[in-house]
Design an enzyme around this catalytic site. Structure first.
Site, PDB file in Angstrom:
ATOM      1  N   THR A   1       2.021  -2.657   0.912  1.00 18.40           N
ATOM      2  CA  THR A   1       2.549  -3.982   1.104  1.00 18.40           C
ATOM      3  C   THR A   1       1.502  -4.985   1.605  1.00 18.40           C
ATOM      4  OG1 THR A   1       4.565  -2.919   1.760  1.00 18.40           O
ATOM      5  CG2 THR A   1       4.321  -5.322   2.514  1.00 18.40           C
TER       6      THR A   1
ATOM      7  N   GLY B   1       0.254  -5.877   9.803  1.00 14.25           N
ATOM      8  CA  GLY B   1       0.371  -7.223   9.629  1.00 14.25           C
ATOM      9  C   GLY B   1       1.732  -7.844   9.075  1.00 14.25           C
TER      10      GLY B   1
ATOM     11  N   GLU C   1       5.069   2.468   5.336  1.00 14.77           N
ATOM     12  CA  GLU C   1       3.649   2.549   4.974  1.00 14.77           C
ATOM     13  C   GLU C   1       3.216   4.058   5.298  1.00 14.77           C
ATOM     14  OE1 GLU C   1       2.143  -1.960   4.534  1.00 14.77           O
ATOM     15  OE2 GLU C   1       1.667  -0.712   6.410  1.00 14.77           O
TER      16      GLU C   1
ATOM     17  N   LYS D   1     -12.104  -7.530   6.418  1.00 19.78           N
ATOM     18  CA  LYS D   1     -11.347  -6.462   7.010  1.00 19.78           C
ATOM     19  C   LYS D   1     -12.181  -5.447   7.610  1.00 19.78           C
ATOM     20  CE  LYS D   1      -7.452  -8.357   5.571  1.00 19.78           C
ATOM     21  NZ  LYS D   1      -6.613  -7.750   4.587  1.00 19.78           N
TER      22      LYS D   1
HETATM   23  C1  5RP Z   1       1.518  -4.988   5.962  1.00 22.72           C
HETATM   24  C2  5RP Z   1       0.071  -4.335   5.944  1.00 22.72           C
HETATM   25  C3  5RP Z   1      -1.000  -4.577   4.962  1.00 22.72           C
HETATM   26  O1  5RP Z   1      -1.454  -3.621   4.318  1.00 22.72           O
HETATM   27  C4  5RP Z   1      -1.820  -5.552   5.927  1.00 22.72           C
HETATM   28  O2  5RP Z   1      -1.214  -6.473   6.601  1.00 22.72           O
HETATM   29  C5  5RP Z   1      -2.862  -6.249   4.935  1.00 22.72           C
HETATM   30  O3  5RP Z   1      -2.471  -7.349   4.347  1.00 22.72           O
HETATM   31  P1  5RP Z   1      -3.362  -8.444   3.287  1.00 22.72           P
HETATM   32  O4  5RP Z   1      -3.597  -7.365   2.176  1.00 22.72           O
HETATM   33  O5  5RP Z   1      -2.158  -9.352   3.070  1.00 22.72           O
HETATM   34  O6  5RP Z   1      -4.128  -8.882   4.087  1.00 22.72           O
HETATM   35  O7  5RP Z   1      -0.075  -3.060   6.757  1.00 22.72           O
HETATM   36  O8  5RP Z   1       2.109  -4.037   6.679  1.00 22.72           O
END
Ligand code: 5RP
Length: 220
Positions: free
Chosen positions: A29, A97, A104, A122
């Protein structure tokens, strides 16, 4: 100079080579996972379908005409592809996030390989600058928050947000996480915690990191 979105797209493309022919793929996600879903659409005739870690990802997959199966019907999956909010060189992560951490973690646990797709921003030395998301049963909000304070964190309720499972999220600020494997277990033992956003006991197996010099592949 590549934009952050271009880096995400590059790693999403690179992740396709980890998808075996005729398989059911575990799909994460977030914005990077969305790029992966769009890449998956190009090879949809080569896969049987997908298991999604959120309603949002399920919708996007279905929008591309990819069949979405329940995890119960799919059984064990060869591969799970997802982003992260932070990741270390040990491939320990903070996730959640987007608030989808529980599903997940479940889909990741049911998958043989976790492929993490991230842009270079990241990658961190120590987890915790990104507030750690914790999914909590609503009636336990205050008691869990008090226990998080005793662990040295500052929990903040994610306002106006309900998870796909009907729970709340506490985002814990101010943690410097030196032992993510230990802390993950400790947090899981607090009554009322459904899932915490540390993915360390079961970290990623492969990190595809989007950098200005191209996609770097990292393993532990
Ligand atoms: C969602 C998550 C996502 O993997 C994480 O927030 C990263 O998101 P993005 O690819 O938009 O930076 O853990 O629950």
């Amino acid at each position: 100079m590549m934009s952050q979105d271009e880096l995400k797209q590059a790693v999403a493309k690179a992740a396709i080579q980890y998808v075996p022919v005729d398989c059911i793929v575990g799909v994460g996600t977030g914005s990077t996972a969305n790029f992966f879903i769009d890449e998956l659409a190009r090879i949809k005739h080569k896969i049987r379908g997908a298991v999604a870690s959120s309603e949002a990802s399920a919708k996007r997959l279905q929008g591309h005409g990819i069949e979405v199966l329940s995890l119960n019907d799919a059984g064990s999956l060869p591969v799970y592809v997802d982003g992260a909010d932070e990741i270390t060189r040990h491939l320990h992560m903070i996730k959640g996030g987007g608030g989808a951490l529980t599903r997940e973690k479940i889909v990741a646990a049911a998958s043989k390989k976790f492929i993490c797709v991230c842009d270079a921003s990241k990658l961190v030395d120590v987890l915790g600058k990104f507030p750690l998301p914790i999914e909590v049963v609503p009636m336990a909000r205050s008691s869990v928050a008090r226990q998080l304070v005793t662990l040295g964190g500052q929990p903040k309720l994610r306002e106006g947000f309900t998870t796909d499972n009907g729970n709340i999220i506490l985002d814990v600020h101010g943690l410097s996480i030196m032992n993510p494997v230990e802390l993950e277990s400790e947090l899981d033992h607090i009554a009322g915690v459904v899932t915490n956003g540390l993915f360390a006991r079961r970290g990623a197996d492969v990190l595809l990191l989007g950098t200005a010099e191209g996609v770097k592949t990292m393993t532990v």
